[in-house]
Scaffold this motif. Structure first.
Motif, short mmCIF file in Angstrom:
data_model
loop_
_atom_site.label_atom_id
_atom_site.label_comp_id
_atom_site.label_asym_id
_atom_site.label_seq_id
_atom_site.Cartn_x
_atom_site.Cartn_y
_atom_site.Cartn_z
N UNK A 102 4.51 -11.87 -10.07
CA UNK A 102 3.48 -11.12 -9.17
C UNK A 102 4.01 -9.57 -9.07
N UNK A 103 3.22 -8.56 -9.44
CA UNK A 103 3.66 -7.06 -8.84
C UNK A 103 3.48 -6.98 -7.55
N UNK A 104 4.51 -6.42 -7.13
CA UNK A 104 4.52 -6.22 -5.66
C UNK A 104 3.68 -4.78 -5.21
N UNK A 105 3.51 -3.96 -6.26
CA UNK A 105 2.70 -2.78 -6.06
C UNK A 105 1.29 -3.14 -6.26
N UNK A 106 1.20 -4.19 -7.27
CA UNK A 106 -0.40 -4.71 -7.27
C UNK A 106 -0.85 -5.48 -6.05
N UNK A 107 0.25 -6.29 -5.52
CA UNK A 107 -0.05 -7.11 -4.36
C UNK A 107 -0.30 -5.89 -3.17
N UNK A 108 0.22 -4.88 -3.03
CA UNK A 108 0.14 -4.06 -1.99
C UNK A 108 -1.47 -3.36 -2.23
N UNK A 127 2.64 2.67 3.89
CA UNK A 127 3.23 3.45 2.88
C UNK A 127 2.64 3.07 1.59
N UNK A 128 1.42 2.85 1.29
CA UNK A 128 0.43 2.26 0.39
C UNK A 128 0.74 3.49 -1.01
N UNK A 129 1.05 4.46 -0.70
CA UNK A 129 0.83 5.54 -1.66
C UNK A 129 2.10 5.49 -2.64
N UNK A 130 3.05 4.73 -1.98
CA UNK A 130 4.27 4.31 -2.88
C UNK A 130 4.07 3.44 -4.11
N UNK A 131 2.86 2.78 -3.85
CA UNK A 131 2.31 1.54 -4.81
C UNK A 131 1.23 2.05 -5.73
N UNK A 132 0.75 3.23 -5.47
CA UNK A 132 -0.61 3.32 -6.45
C UNK A 132 -0.54 4.32 -7.29
N UNK A 133 -1.58 4.23 -8.27
CA UNK A 133 -1.47 5.33 -9.30
C UNK A 133 -1.71 6.78 -8.79
N UNK A 134 -1.17 7.76 -9.21
CA UNK A 134 -1.21 9.12 -8.49
C UNK A 134 -2.19 10.20 -9.37
N UNK A 135 -2.74 9.88 -10.55
CA UNK A 135 -3.41 10.84 -11.21
C UNK A 135 -4.69 11.21 -10.35
N UNK A 136 -5.17 12.56 -10.63
CA UNK A 136 -6.42 12.78 -9.79
C UNK A 136 -6.99 14.13 -10.16
N UNK A 137 -7.85 14.60 -9.77
CA UNK A 137 -8.78 15.85 -9.77
C UNK A 137 -8.29 16.70 -8.61
N UNK A 138 -8.38 18.18 -9.11
CA UNK A 138 -7.64 19.18 -7.80
C UNK A 138 -8.99 19.55 -7.02
#
Length: 526
Positions: A102-108, A127-138
Protein backbone atom coordinates in the motif's frame (compact mmCIF):
# COMPACT_ATOMS: atom_id res chain seq x y z
CA UNK A 1 -58.72 12.62 -39.48
CA UNK A 2 -59.78 10.81 -36.30
CA UNK A 3 -58.11 11.22 -32.93
CA UNK A 4 -56.24 7.94 -33.29
CA UNK A 5 -54.69 9.03 -36.61
CA UNK A 6 -53.83 12.41 -35.12
CA UNK A 7 -52.16 10.81 -32.09
CA UNK A 8 -50.17 8.51 -34.39
CA UNK A 9 -48.89 11.44 -36.46
CA UNK A 10 -48.03 13.43 -33.35
CA UNK A 11 -46.18 10.40 -31.94
CA UNK A 12 -44.15 10.06 -35.14
CA UNK A 13 -43.33 13.78 -35.11
CA UNK A 14 -42.41 13.63 -31.44
CA UNK A 15 -40.06 10.69 -32.03
CA UNK A 16 -38.47 12.43 -35.00
CA UNK A 17 -38.09 15.66 -33.02
CA UNK A 18 -36.60 13.78 -30.09
CA UNK A 19 -34.12 12.01 -32.35
CA UNK A 20 -33.12 15.32 -33.94
CA UNK A 21 -32.72 16.91 -30.50
CA UNK A 22 -30.55 14.03 -29.33
CA UNK A 23 -28.31 14.41 -32.39
CA UNK A 24 -27.98 18.16 -31.74
CA UNK A 25 -27.34 17.67 -28.04
CA UNK A 26 -24.78 14.97 -28.74
CA UNK A 27 -22.92 17.13 -31.23
CA UNK A 28 -23.10 20.13 -28.91
CA UNK A 29 -21.75 18.20 -25.94
CA UNK A 30 -18.77 16.97 -27.94
CA UNK A 31 -17.96 20.52 -28.95
CA UNK A 32 -18.61 22.05 -25.56
CA UNK A 33 -17.13 19.31 -23.37
CA UNK A 34 -18.38 16.25 -21.56
CA UNK A 35 -18.53 14.89 -18.04
CA UNK A 36 -15.82 12.81 -16.40
CA UNK A 37 -17.80 10.11 -14.64
CA UNK A 38 -16.06 11.02 -11.38
CA UNK A 39 -17.70 9.42 -8.31
CA UNK A 40 -16.73 10.93 -4.92
CA UNK A 41 -17.68 7.69 -3.15
CA UNK A 42 -15.36 5.48 -5.23
CA UNK A 43 -12.23 5.42 -3.07
CA UNK A 44 -10.59 2.25 -4.37
CA UNK A 45 -7.58 3.65 -6.27
CA UNK A 46 -4.42 3.58 -4.11
CA UNK A 47 -2.20 4.82 -6.95
CA UNK A 48 -3.02 8.54 -6.92
CA UNK A 49 -0.40 9.81 -4.49
CA UNK A 50 2.98 11.40 -5.13
CA UNK A 51 5.45 8.74 -6.21
CA UNK A 52 8.69 10.52 -5.26
CA UNK A 53 9.70 9.73 -1.69
CA UNK A 54 6.64 7.56 -1.12
CA UNK A 55 6.54 5.05 1.74
CA UNK A 56 5.02 1.57 1.37
CA UNK A 57 3.28 -0.47 4.08
CA UNK A 58 1.62 -3.87 3.94
CA UNK A 59 -2.06 -4.39 3.35
CA UNK A 60 -2.39 -5.74 6.92
CA UNK A 61 -0.75 -2.60 8.33
CA UNK A 62 -3.01 -0.32 6.28
CA UNK A 63 -6.10 -2.33 7.34
CA UNK A 64 -5.05 -1.94 10.97
CA UNK A 65 -4.86 1.84 10.44
CA UNK A 66 -8.38 1.78 8.99
CA UNK A 67 -9.58 -0.06 12.10
CA UNK A 68 -7.90 2.64 14.20
CA UNK A 69 -9.65 5.31 12.11
CA UNK A 70 -13.02 3.60 12.61
CA UNK A 71 -12.53 3.58 16.37
CA UNK A 72 -11.32 7.18 16.31
CA UNK A 73 -14.48 8.28 14.48
CA UNK A 74 -16.74 6.25 16.78
CA UNK A 75 -15.30 7.79 19.90
CA UNK A 76 -14.54 11.36 18.83
CA UNK A 77 -16.37 12.57 15.71
CA UNK A 78 -18.91 15.32 16.33
CA UNK A 79 -20.67 15.08 12.99
CA UNK A 80 -20.70 11.42 11.94
CA UNK A 81 -24.37 11.10 12.98
CA UNK A 82 -25.45 14.36 11.35
CA UNK A 83 -25.89 12.58 8.00
CA UNK A 84 -26.90 9.10 6.83
CA UNK A 85 -23.45 8.36 5.37
CA UNK A 86 -22.40 4.77 6.20
CA UNK A 87 -18.79 5.40 7.13
CA UNK A 88 -18.17 1.80 8.22
CA UNK A 89 -19.28 0.40 4.87
CA UNK A 90 -17.16 2.99 3.05
CA UNK A 91 -14.04 2.04 5.04
CA UNK A 92 -14.74 -1.67 4.48
CA UNK A 93 -14.91 -1.06 0.72
CA UNK A 94 -11.68 0.92 0.86
CA UNK A 95 -9.97 -1.86 2.84
CA UNK A 96 -11.17 -4.55 0.43
CA UNK A 97 -9.62 -2.71 -2.52
CA UNK A 98 -6.17 -2.24 -0.95
CA UNK A 99 -3.26 -3.87 -2.80
CA UNK A 100 -0.75 -6.11 -1.01
CA UNK A 101 1.75 -3.25 -0.94
CA UNK A 102 0.00 0.00 0.00
CA UNK A 103 1.29 3.43 -1.02
CA UNK A 104 1.12 5.75 2.00
CA UNK A 105 0.78 8.78 -0.27
CA UNK A 106 -2.02 7.02 -2.12
CA UNK A 107 -3.67 6.14 1.20
CA UNK A 108 -3.43 9.79 2.26
CA UNK A 109 -5.36 10.81 -0.88
CA UNK A 110 -7.96 8.11 -0.27
CA UNK A 111 -8.48 9.02 3.38
CA UNK A 112 -8.63 12.74 2.68
CA UNK A 113 -11.48 12.11 0.28
CA UNK A 114 -13.19 9.71 2.70
CA UNK A 115 -13.06 12.09 5.64
CA UNK A 116 -14.86 14.75 3.56
CA UNK A 117 -17.92 12.57 2.95
CA UNK A 118 -20.02 13.12 6.10
CA UNK A 119 -20.32 16.88 6.50
CA UNK A 120 -17.39 17.77 8.78
CA UNK A 121 -15.89 20.82 7.11
CA UNK A 122 -12.76 20.86 9.29
CA UNK A 123 -11.95 17.22 8.51
CA UNK A 124 -8.80 16.49 6.49
CA UNK A 125 -5.55 14.56 6.32
CA UNK A 126 -2.83 16.79 7.78
CA UNK A 127 -0.04 17.94 5.46
CA UNK A 128 -1.72 16.36 2.44
CA UNK A 129 0.42 18.45 0.08
CA UNK A 130 3.38 16.20 0.93
CA UNK A 131 1.53 13.31 -0.69
CA UNK A 132 -0.03 14.74 -3.88
CA UNK A 133 1.06 15.45 -7.44
CA UNK A 134 2.37 19.01 -7.84
CA UNK A 135 1.96 19.82 -11.55
CA UNK A 136 -0.46 22.60 -12.43
CA UNK A 137 -1.33 25.71 -14.39
CA UNK A 138 -0.50 29.30 -13.34
CA UNK A 139 -4.10 30.50 -13.19
CA UNK A 140 -6.80 30.73 -10.54
CA UNK A 141 -10.48 30.36 -11.26
CA UNK A 142 -13.25 32.84 -10.53
CA UNK A 143 -16.99 32.89 -11.09
CA UNK A 144 -19.37 35.55 -12.34
CA UNK A 145 -23.00 34.48 -12.42
CA UNK A 146 -22.95 31.02 -14.01
CA UNK A 147 -19.68 31.55 -15.93
CA UNK A 148 -16.14 30.71 -14.85
CA UNK A 149 -13.03 32.62 -15.87
CA UNK A 150 -9.28 32.19 -15.36
CA UNK A 151 -7.06 34.91 -13.95
CA UNK A 152 -3.75 35.63 -12.25
CA UNK A 153 -4.26 38.04 -9.34
CA UNK A 154 -0.52 38.63 -8.90
CA UNK A 155 -0.24 39.91 -12.46
CA UNK A 156 -3.72 41.43 -12.47
CA UNK A 157 -4.60 39.72 -15.75
CA UNK A 158 -6.98 37.19 -17.25
CA UNK A 159 -5.70 34.04 -18.97
CA UNK A 160 -7.10 35.39 -22.25
CA UNK A 161 -8.35 38.98 -22.16
CA UNK A 162 -10.33 38.58 -25.41
CA UNK A 163 -11.83 35.26 -24.32
CA UNK A 164 -11.88 35.35 -20.50
CA UNK A 165 -14.44 32.59 -19.82
CA UNK A 166 -13.54 28.90 -19.85
CA UNK A 167 -15.96 26.34 -21.28
CA UNK A 168 -13.98 23.12 -20.99
CA UNK A 169 -10.59 21.64 -20.14
CA UNK A 170 -9.31 18.49 -21.84
CA UNK A 171 -12.77 18.04 -23.36
CA UNK A 172 -14.51 18.04 -19.96
CA UNK A 173 -16.93 20.84 -19.07
CA UNK A 174 -15.70 23.38 -16.54
CA UNK A 175 -18.82 22.72 -14.44
CA UNK A 176 -17.72 19.07 -14.11
CA UNK A 177 -14.20 20.13 -13.13
CA UNK A 178 -15.58 22.37 -10.39
CA UNK A 179 -18.05 19.73 -9.18
CA UNK A 180 -15.24 17.20 -8.87
CA UNK A 181 -12.86 19.73 -7.29
CA UNK A 182 -15.54 20.61 -4.71
CA UNK A 183 -16.11 16.94 -3.90
CA UNK A 184 -12.37 16.26 -3.63
CA UNK A 185 -11.43 19.38 -1.71
CA UNK A 186 -14.40 19.66 0.64
CA UNK A 187 -17.07 16.98 0.10
CA UNK A 188 -20.52 16.57 -1.48
CA UNK A 189 -22.44 17.55 1.68
CA UNK A 190 -20.66 20.85 2.26
CA UNK A 191 -22.18 24.24 1.55
CA UNK A 192 -21.84 25.68 -1.98
CA UNK A 193 -19.53 28.38 -0.61
CA UNK A 194 -17.24 25.84 1.10
CA UNK A 195 -17.19 23.64 -2.00
CA UNK A 196 -16.34 26.60 -4.20
CA UNK A 197 -13.67 27.86 -1.79
CA UNK A 198 -11.85 24.53 -1.71
CA UNK A 199 -12.33 23.96 -5.42
CA UNK A 200 -10.93 27.42 -6.12
CA UNK A 201 -7.82 26.64 -4.06
CA UNK A 202 -7.40 23.19 -5.62
CA UNK A 203 -8.10 24.15 -9.23
CA UNK A 204 -4.57 25.19 -10.32
CA UNK A 205 -3.34 21.67 -9.37
CA UNK A 206 -4.88 20.41 -12.58
CA UNK A 207 -2.81 17.22 -12.85
CA UNK A 208 -3.86 16.09 -9.38
CA UNK A 209 -7.48 16.64 -10.36
CA UNK A 210 -6.94 14.73 -13.60
CA UNK A 211 -5.71 11.70 -11.69
CA UNK A 212 -8.59 11.59 -9.22
CA UNK A 213 -11.14 12.25 -11.98
CA UNK A 214 -9.75 9.35 -14.04
CA UNK A 215 -8.42 11.57 -16.83
CA UNK A 216 -5.03 11.19 -18.58
CA UNK A 217 -2.29 12.93 -16.62
CA UNK A 218 0.66 14.91 -17.93
CA UNK A 219 0.86 17.26 -20.90
CA UNK A 220 -0.58 20.72 -21.45
CA UNK A 221 -4.11 21.57 -20.39
CA UNK A 222 -6.32 22.03 -23.47
CA UNK A 223 -8.74 24.85 -22.70
CA UNK A 224 -11.70 26.10 -24.70
CA UNK A 225 -12.19 29.81 -24.01
CA UNK A 226 -15.23 32.01 -24.75
CA UNK A 227 -15.57 35.74 -25.36
CA UNK A 228 -17.62 38.09 -23.19
CA UNK A 229 -20.61 38.06 -25.56
CA UNK A 230 -20.33 34.31 -26.16
CA UNK A 231 -19.94 34.69 -29.93
CA UNK A 232 -16.27 33.68 -30.18
CA UNK A 233 -14.50 30.53 -29.03
CA UNK A 234 -10.73 30.09 -28.95
CA UNK A 235 -8.47 27.21 -27.94
CA UNK A 236 -5.76 27.82 -25.33
CA UNK A 237 -2.99 25.34 -24.56
CA UNK A 238 -1.41 25.86 -21.14
CA UNK A 239 1.76 23.88 -20.31
CA UNK A 240 1.99 22.35 -16.85
CA UNK A 241 4.38 23.99 -14.41
CA UNK A 242 6.27 21.75 -11.99
CA UNK A 243 5.95 24.24 -9.11
CA UNK A 244 3.17 26.78 -8.87
CA UNK A 245 4.33 28.72 -5.82
CA UNK A 246 1.81 30.57 -3.69
CA UNK A 247 -1.11 32.46 -5.21
CA UNK A 248 -2.28 35.74 -3.74
CA UNK A 249 -5.75 36.26 -2.34
CA UNK A 250 -8.34 37.24 -4.93
CA UNK A 251 -9.70 40.78 -5.10
CA UNK A 252 -6.53 42.50 -3.88
CA UNK A 253 -8.30 43.68 -0.73
CA UNK A 254 -6.45 46.07 1.61
CA UNK A 255 -5.33 45.33 5.17
CA UNK A 256 -5.88 48.89 6.42
CA UNK A 257 -9.00 50.59 7.74
CA UNK A 258 -9.80 54.16 6.63
CA UNK A 259 -12.42 56.84 6.14
CA UNK A 260 -14.44 56.73 2.93
CA UNK A 261 -16.31 59.52 1.18
CA UNK A 262 -19.69 60.69 2.50
CA UNK A 263 -18.56 60.25 6.14
CA UNK A 264 -18.55 56.45 6.00
CA UNK A 265 -16.11 54.47 8.13
CA UNK A 266 -14.34 51.43 6.65
CA UNK A 267 -13.09 48.86 9.18
CA UNK A 268 -11.12 46.08 7.50
CA UNK A 269 -11.05 42.64 9.15
CA UNK A 270 -8.40 40.96 6.98
CA UNK A 271 -7.65 37.97 9.23
CA UNK A 272 -8.54 36.26 12.50
CA UNK A 273 -5.06 35.00 13.30
CA UNK A 274 -1.46 36.08 13.11
CA UNK A 275 0.12 39.52 13.18
CA UNK A 276 -2.62 41.19 11.11
CA UNK A 277 -5.30 40.08 13.57
CA UNK A 278 -3.27 41.02 16.64
CA UNK A 279 -2.62 44.48 15.22
CA UNK A 280 -6.32 45.01 14.51
CA UNK A 281 -7.35 43.95 18.02
CA UNK A 282 -4.92 46.48 19.50
CA UNK A 283 -6.11 49.16 17.07
CA UNK A 284 -9.88 48.72 17.48
CA UNK A 285 -10.28 51.31 20.29
CA UNK A 286 -8.55 53.98 18.18
CA UNK A 287 -10.52 53.06 15.05
CA UNK A 288 -13.89 53.07 16.79
CA UNK A 289 -13.07 56.45 18.30
CA UNK A 290 -12.22 57.72 14.81
CA UNK A 291 -15.46 56.30 13.39
CA UNK A 292 -17.62 57.44 16.32
CA UNK A 293 -19.25 60.34 14.46
CA UNK A 294 -19.56 58.71 11.05
CA UNK A 295 -22.95 58.33 9.38
CA UNK A 296 -22.43 54.60 8.76
CA UNK A 297 -19.78 51.92 9.15
CA UNK A 298 -18.67 49.23 6.71
CA UNK A 299 -16.94 46.21 8.27
CA UNK A 300 -15.17 44.39 5.45
CA UNK A 301 -14.63 40.75 6.48
CA UNK A 302 -14.21 39.32 2.97
CA UNK A 303 -11.51 36.63 2.61
CA UNK A 304 -10.66 36.82 6.32
CA UNK A 305 -10.56 33.03 6.76
CA UNK A 306 -10.57 31.63 10.28
CA UNK A 307 -8.39 31.44 13.39
CA UNK A 308 -9.32 32.92 16.76
CA UNK A 309 -12.28 34.86 18.16
CA UNK A 310 -10.24 37.78 19.51
CA UNK A 311 -11.43 40.27 16.87
CA UNK A 312 -15.07 39.47 17.62
CA UNK A 313 -14.54 39.78 21.36
CA UNK A 314 -12.81 43.15 20.97
CA UNK A 315 -15.17 44.67 18.39
CA UNK A 316 -18.72 43.49 19.06
CA UNK A 317 -19.27 45.26 22.42
CA UNK A 318 -19.26 48.59 20.51
CA UNK A 319 -22.60 47.53 19.01
CA UNK A 320 -24.25 46.69 22.34
CA UNK A 321 -26.03 49.25 24.50
CA UNK A 322 -24.61 49.69 27.98
CA UNK A 323 -27.67 48.10 29.58
CA UNK A 324 -27.95 45.20 27.11
CA UNK A 325 -28.36 41.66 28.45
CA UNK A 326 -25.69 39.05 27.61
CA UNK A 327 -26.06 38.01 23.96
CA UNK A 328 -26.08 34.23 23.34
CA UNK A 329 -25.39 33.42 19.68
CA UNK A 330 -23.39 30.15 19.51
CA UNK A 331 -24.17 26.92 21.37
CA UNK A 332 -22.19 23.68 21.23
CA UNK A 333 -22.00 20.15 22.55
CA UNK A 334 -18.68 18.38 23.06
CA UNK A 335 -17.98 14.69 22.61
CA UNK A 336 -17.71 13.15 26.10
CA UNK A 337 -14.44 11.48 25.08
CA UNK A 338 -12.78 14.92 25.13
CA UNK A 339 -13.24 15.24 28.90
CA UNK A 340 -10.53 13.38 30.76
CA UNK A 341 -10.96 11.42 33.97
CA UNK A 342 -11.47 13.80 36.88
CA UNK A 343 -11.69 16.80 34.53
CA UNK A 344 -14.46 19.34 35.10
CA UNK A 345 -16.68 19.81 32.04
CA UNK A 346 -17.11 23.48 32.94
CA UNK A 347 -13.38 24.10 32.51
CA UNK A 348 -13.08 22.76 28.95
CA UNK A 349 -13.27 26.21 27.31
CA UNK A 350 -11.81 28.29 30.10
CA UNK A 351 -9.86 30.81 28.02
CA UNK A 352 -10.59 34.38 27.01
CA UNK A 353 -10.39 33.75 23.27
CA UNK A 354 -12.91 30.92 23.12
CA UNK A 355 -14.89 31.32 26.31
CA UNK A 356 -17.85 28.94 26.43
CA UNK A 357 -19.98 28.71 29.55
CA UNK A 358 -21.42 25.36 30.62
CA UNK A 359 -25.02 25.14 31.73
CA UNK A 360 -24.04 22.59 34.36
CA UNK A 361 -21.62 25.02 36.00
CA UNK A 362 -22.88 25.86 39.50
CA UNK A 363 -20.85 29.10 39.42
CA UNK A 364 -22.47 30.40 36.22
CA UNK A 365 -23.25 34.15 36.50
CA UNK A 366 -26.97 34.71 37.03
CA UNK A 367 -27.29 37.17 34.12
CA UNK A 368 -25.63 34.71 31.74
CA UNK A 369 -27.81 31.82 32.93
CA UNK A 370 -30.93 33.96 32.47
CA UNK A 371 -29.79 34.92 28.96
CA UNK A 372 -29.20 31.27 28.09
CA UNK A 373 -32.61 30.21 29.40
CA UNK A 374 -34.30 32.94 27.34
CA UNK A 375 -32.32 31.78 24.30
CA UNK A 376 -33.04 28.06 24.90
CA UNK A 377 -36.79 28.68 25.15
CA UNK A 378 -36.91 29.25 21.40
CA UNK A 379 -33.86 27.29 20.22
CA UNK A 380 -34.49 24.15 18.14
CA UNK A 381 -31.37 22.47 16.70
CA UNK A 382 -31.69 21.16 13.14
CA UNK A 383 -30.02 17.95 14.37
CA UNK A 384 -29.87 16.64 17.92
CA UNK A 385 -26.50 15.13 18.93
CA UNK A 386 -26.95 11.76 20.71
CA UNK A 387 -27.21 12.43 24.45
CA UNK A 388 -25.16 9.37 25.43
CA UNK A 389 -22.19 10.54 23.35
CA UNK A 390 -22.22 14.30 23.96
CA UNK A 391 -22.08 16.66 26.94
CA UNK A 392 -24.85 19.04 27.85
CA UNK A 393 -24.89 22.46 26.17
CA UNK A 394 -22.14 25.06 26.26
CA UNK A 395 -22.90 28.60 25.10
CA UNK A 396 -20.98 31.71 24.14
CA UNK A 397 -22.28 35.08 25.32
CA UNK A 398 -21.08 38.57 24.42
CA UNK A 399 -21.40 41.47 26.88
CA UNK A 400 -21.29 45.27 26.82
CA UNK A 401 -17.97 46.60 28.06
CA UNK A 402 -17.14 49.80 29.90
CA UNK A 403 -15.09 52.13 27.76
CA UNK A 404 -16.63 50.84 24.53
CA UNK A 405 -19.36 53.37 23.70
CA UNK A 406 -22.36 52.19 21.70
CA UNK A 407 -22.19 52.86 17.93
CA UNK A 408 -25.78 53.62 16.93
CA UNK A 409 -25.44 54.24 13.17
CA UNK A 410 -26.09 51.66 10.38
CA UNK A 411 -23.49 48.91 10.04
CA UNK A 412 -22.87 46.92 6.85
CA UNK A 413 -20.72 43.76 7.04
CA UNK A 414 -19.22 42.55 3.76
CA UNK A 415 -18.96 38.75 3.58
CA UNK A 416 -18.03 36.06 1.04
CA UNK A 417 -16.90 32.46 0.47
CA UNK A 418 -13.43 33.23 1.88
CA UNK A 419 -14.81 33.33 5.44
CA UNK A 420 -14.72 30.17 7.58
CA UNK A 421 -14.40 28.83 11.13
CA UNK A 422 -13.69 31.82 13.44
CA UNK A 423 -14.76 34.02 10.52
CA UNK A 424 -18.11 32.20 10.44
CA UNK A 425 -18.49 32.75 14.20
CA UNK A 426 -17.70 36.45 13.69
CA UNK A 427 -20.29 36.74 10.91
CA UNK A 428 -23.00 34.81 12.76
CA UNK A 429 -22.73 37.13 15.76
CA UNK A 430 -23.62 40.09 13.52
CA UNK A 431 -26.36 38.21 11.65
CA UNK A 432 -29.80 39.70 12.49
CA UNK A 433 -28.28 42.03 15.09
CA UNK A 434 -30.21 45.35 15.22
CA UNK A 435 -28.80 47.94 12.84
CA UNK A 436 -26.57 45.44 11.01
CA UNK A 437 -26.91 44.30 7.39
CA UNK A 438 -24.81 41.49 5.89
CA UNK A 439 -23.87 42.17 2.26
CA UNK A 440 -22.16 39.89 -0.27
CA UNK A 441 -22.20 36.12 -0.75
CA UNK A 442 -22.57 33.22 1.74
CA UNK A 443 -19.69 32.17 3.99
CA UNK A 444 -18.15 28.68 4.01
CA UNK A 445 -19.65 27.42 7.27
CA UNK A 446 -17.36 25.49 9.62
CA UNK A 447 -17.09 25.17 13.39
CA UNK A 448 -16.07 22.10 15.33
CA UNK A 449 -13.06 22.16 17.73
CA UNK A 450 -10.97 20.03 15.36
CA UNK A 451 -7.99 17.97 16.47
CA UNK A 452 -5.63 15.47 14.81
CA UNK A 453 -5.61 11.71 15.43
CA UNK A 454 -2.58 9.59 14.54
CA UNK A 455 -2.56 6.40 12.46
CA UNK A 456 0.53 4.52 13.64
CA UNK A 457 1.45 2.35 10.65
CA UNK A 458 1.12 4.92 7.88
CA UNK A 459 2.18 7.84 10.09
CA UNK A 460 -0.75 9.88 8.79
CA UNK A 461 -2.68 12.32 10.99
CA UNK A 462 -6.41 12.65 10.36
CA UNK A 463 -8.19 15.77 11.63
CA UNK A 464 -11.85 15.64 12.70
CA UNK A 465 -14.21 17.88 14.64
CA UNK A 466 -15.02 16.89 18.22
CA UNK A 467 -17.62 19.59 18.94
CA UNK A 468 -21.09 20.00 17.39
CA UNK A 469 -21.60 23.73 16.87
CA UNK A 470 -24.87 25.54 16.13
CA UNK A 471 -25.95 29.00 15.08
CA UNK A 472 -28.62 30.82 17.05
CA UNK A 473 -31.25 29.89 14.44
CA UNK A 474 -30.65 26.18 15.11
CA UNK A 475 -28.67 25.53 11.95
CA UNK A 476 -25.21 24.06 12.02
CA UNK A 477 -22.31 26.10 10.69
CA UNK A 478 -20.89 23.16 8.71
CA UNK A 479 -22.74 22.41 5.44
CA UNK A 480 -24.76 25.67 5.80
CA UNK A 481 -22.67 28.82 6.24
CA UNK A 482 -24.03 32.30 6.94
CA UNK A 483 -26.31 33.87 4.35
CA UNK A 484 -26.16 37.58 3.43
CA UNK A 485 -29.15 39.84 3.93
CA UNK A 486 -28.40 41.51 0.58
CA UNK A 487 -26.74 39.32 -2.06
CA UNK A 488 -24.07 41.04 -4.14
CA UNK A 489 -21.57 39.12 -6.27
CA UNK A 490 -18.21 40.52 -7.41
CA UNK A 491 -17.63 41.19 -11.11
CA UNK A 492 -14.61 39.74 -12.99
CA UNK A 493 -12.48 42.88 -12.73
CA UNK A 494 -12.88 42.75 -8.92
CA UNK A 495 -11.09 39.40 -8.84
CA UNK A 496 -7.89 40.83 -10.31
CA UNK A 497 -7.94 43.92 -8.09
CA UNK A 498 -8.92 46.40 -10.82
CA UNK A 499 -12.19 47.38 -9.13
CA UNK A 500 -14.28 46.75 -6.02
CA UNK A 501 -17.88 46.80 -7.14
CA UNK A 502 -19.08 45.14 -3.92
CA UNK A 503 -17.71 47.99 -1.79
CA UNK A 504 -19.04 50.54 -4.29
CA UNK A 505 -22.52 49.03 -4.14
CA UNK A 506 -22.43 48.86 -0.35
CA UNK A 507 -21.68 52.58 -0.24
CA UNK A 508 -24.55 53.17 -2.68
CA UNK A 509 -26.88 51.25 -0.35
CA UNK A 510 -25.83 53.47 2.54
CA UNK A 511 -26.48 56.65 0.57
CA UNK A 512 -29.79 55.29 -0.68
CA UNK A 513 -30.83 54.47 2.89
CA UNK A 514 -29.72 57.92 4.09
CA UNK A 515 -31.69 59.68 1.32
CA UNK A 516 -34.77 57.57 2.04
CA UNK A 517 -34.54 58.36 5.75
CA UNK A 518 -34.18 62.08 5.11
CA UNK A 519 -37.15 62.07 2.71
CA UNK A 520 -39.38 60.33 5.25
CA UNK A 521 -38.27 62.38 8.26
CA UNK A 522 -40.99 64.61 9.77
CA UNK A 523 -40.89 68.13 8.40
CA UNK A 524 -40.84 71.10 10.76
CA UNK A 525 -43.85 73.45 10.39
CA UNK A 526 -43.12 77.08 9.93
Amino acid sequence: MNNRDGNTVRARVSRASLAACLIVLSAGSVAAGTGSGFDPYNLGNNGLGLKAGDKVITRAEASADLDTLTKMIDENSAYIWSSTFDYRASLHQLAAALPEQVSVSGLAVQLDRFIHLFGDDHAKVSELNKHVTKGGIPFQIGKSGSRYFLYNVTKGTFADAEHPYVRSIDGVTIEEWMRAAGDIGQGPLSSPAARFGRAQALFPSIDRLRGVMGLPMGGPAALQMVSEDGSQVAPLSVPLEASLGKFGHPFGLPEESRMLEHNIGYLRVAAHQGEISEKLVADIPRLMQEFRNTDALIIDARQCGGGKRAVLNALFPYFMRADAAPYVFNVVKLRKSQIGAGQDAASMFDDEDKKFEYIGDKDLPKADLAAYRAFAANFVPMWTPPADKFTDWYFMALHPQAGKPFYAKPVYVLIDWGIGSAGDIFTSAFKNWPGVTLVGTPTMGRSGQSRPFHLPNSGLDVVISTMASFQKNGQRYDTIGIQPDIAIEPIPSDWIGKSDSVLDRAQALILQHANKSSNTAPQKHK
